[in-house]
Design an enzyme around this catalytic site. Sequence first.
Site, mmCIF file in Angstrom:
data_model
loop_
_atom_site.group_PDB
_atom_site.id
_atom_site.type_symbol
_atom_site.label_atom_id
_atom_site.label_comp_id
_atom_site.label_asym_id
_atom_site.label_seq_id
_atom_site.Cartn_x
_atom_site.Cartn_y
_atom_site.Cartn_z
ATOM 1 C CB CYS A 194 42.039 31.327 8.220
ATOM 2 S SG CYS A 194 43.164 30.793 6.896
ATOM 3 C CB CYS A 243 46.191 33.404 3.646
ATOM 4 S SG CYS A 243 44.544 33.295 4.384
ATOM 5 C CB CYS A 298 43.953 34.385 7.789
ATOM 6 S SG CYS A 298 45.483 33.481 7.962
ATOM 7 C CB CYS A 329 46.882 29.911 7.576
ATOM 8 S SG CYS A 329 46.688 30.824 6.030
ATOM 9 C CG ASP A 343 54.460 42.171 -57.033
ATOM 10 O OD1 ASP A 343 55.184 42.261 -58.039
ATOM 11 O OD2 ASP A 343 54.891 42.119 -55.869
#
Lengths: 240, 497
Positions: B14, B72, B69, B17, B312
């Site tokens: 793509c 990726c 792609c 990339c 307590d």
Amino acid sequence: MDAPISKMADLEGKAYRTVVDRYYTPGYRTDVQGRHREDLCILQHSNKVCIVTLAASHPLMADGKTVARVDFQVTEKVNRLDNKVIGKGKRGAQWLQESSPLCRVTCTDNTEFTLYSCIKGKLVEVNENLINSPQLLTEKPSSEGYIAIVLPKFGESDKEMARLLSQQQYQDALERRGREATSEARERDLVQARSKMEEEESSSSTDPGKDQAGGSKDSGDEPNQKRAKLEVTDKEQPSS
Amino acid sequence: MLAPARSLREAGCCPCCLLRFLGEKDCHIYQKSAEELQTVAHILCNQPQGNADSATGDNKCVNTDDIPCIACLGILQHGCSEEFLDRIQSKMEEECYKSQLFSLSLMTPIQLLVREHAVMLFLRERFSDLYTGQSIDKVTSMKDVYKWRCGPRLKDKLNMEYHHQVESPFLIQLMFEHKETETECSFLISACPKVFPTNSRKRKRDSEQTVLNRTSVTRAISSLSESKFMSLVRCPPEKVDTMCRCQELTCYHEAVFVAGRYNKYSRTLSQTPWVVDGERRGETSVSELICTRIKAMFMAQEYRFSSAGREDVDVRTLGRGRPFLVELIQPHISDVPPDKMKLLQQEINSGTTDIAIRDLQVVSREESGKLKVGETEKTKSYSALVRVEKPIQPDDLKFLEEITDLTLAQKTPIRVIHRRPLASRDRVIHNMSGEYIDSQHFRLHLKTQAGTYIKEFVHGDFGRTQPSLSTLMHMDTDILELDVESVDVDWPKTIDE
């Protein structure tokens, strides 16, 4: 915000209960290890931890003895003071059975008593204060003079306590013991008196026949005296 | 740049990339829209700007955003789409997450490590002069590109601040998976015996999933020579049909801390829920009365309550109260301004007469450490109602005032010995005084070191606390009531007067 002030009247309205009464349930073992009158009281805390203490009916207290020494060397190999516990689980603790001795008590009159655990569990600690202040054992049996702290196995504390006598059962046991002691003593005295009577009768008479008759006549005074003696004996009941 | 760009495009990368493998580091380029990026890619490939869907044209070289792609797997395509970011936005709204700042975290499928390496080797082989000596680090990181592309856009959608690489307490984590290529790493197990020892016992126990993780896969890849790798994996990697899917979208917010001080006015209220043998004792507790509403306001998943010491059930806490801290786990709302905190405090106080709180405020994690300091180091003051065995006169109490810094040896009290180790602790009573009430009662005031067992000091706990009030007064003493007058800790900051 102002906190409300407690009123003394409110507090004392309910009857005062001591620390032991508030947080502990007692369980009793009478005639521990078959030893007559050697009674112990186990106090169980609401968290299930148990404290071994002397019961008021134990000869040490009931007979007004003075404690000279408390010894934790219970057998040749076992000394309760060597007990070391680690962590929450009290690892390494000496394990106690009902019959496990906790200590040996020596009195000023040289009488000795062994005090036993009466319950199963891990020994958390023995009361080391008894070494330097042995008199606490009889002076403060339910507080500073406690004997030992025992931690039963998880979930078993109630079971252990159930094998002991409740407060009511203990009271009943004491009463029974009292009556038995009284009747025993009475019988003893009766036997004694009777045998004495027979002795005196046989020594004072020569004519057996006359004796019988005389016995009934002569001993006009004597039976009365003897009866009086018996009565006196009756009243002098040994306390138990 | 032309040749490698074309090759990458042909292979099926793509635009993002493509730029990454060409070494583009300028974040602004990646922040262009999808269409603009296509144009950039066209230009790099020296292609005319034609229709993306021209079937006749250079079909081989066209990669639209619809075709996953190879490098990726769609993370930088579909994962950056408006549609996907809208999905993130609606999730935030659904779960009412509100924060000033956010940061992003990406978890990508591990087969991407193999794929990226494959692309790299492909480029090195084809264009050795450009790529020899270039390690994978020269390639712009996919995660960085994703954050550059999506961070600023999410900022506007979520109305929160975002700064790249800046840590924030609120994290949006995106976990991507790609089922189609799930097994692409399996070959490494047999190919790299050194990294994946074939110890049969271990193999049977661990599934492939656990053995193959980011670290082991990285190690395995670097252990293989280029030629060996290329013999096992197609370089460039195969094209795929499906896009990566965001399998999980989770939000994490660091814990938020709220502090304050509480007063306890009830003598029948436990500090935390009291359960015995599976049964609940008591209707509520200090912690629940305080924390329930706070947890609701911050929309937290869970809370953890702690305080500077405890009292307590039957003990009251007066004065300025005891410091407490509430840790809110996974709060959806983290930003609560002081005036809202004040309202919250009022709400809690008006809901019950058993407790009251003050100085309620948000504190930082570092500040929260001050609470435990308060527990062990500071002093506390108490007032106890004492009952004595033998009758007393007011003068009998004077001696108490003369005692200062009295050291006690306290063995673990019997009432807690079932759950604490047996030990003896030295504790100091700094000062005392007695207020006469009648011949059998008086009020004891005392200031002690933290960690002192007061009840045991008064009644002596079977002689296991030495000295005790009993030994000091030479008579049996018992405690009927106890109040905490003050916890001498200067934290948290005073807000209310």
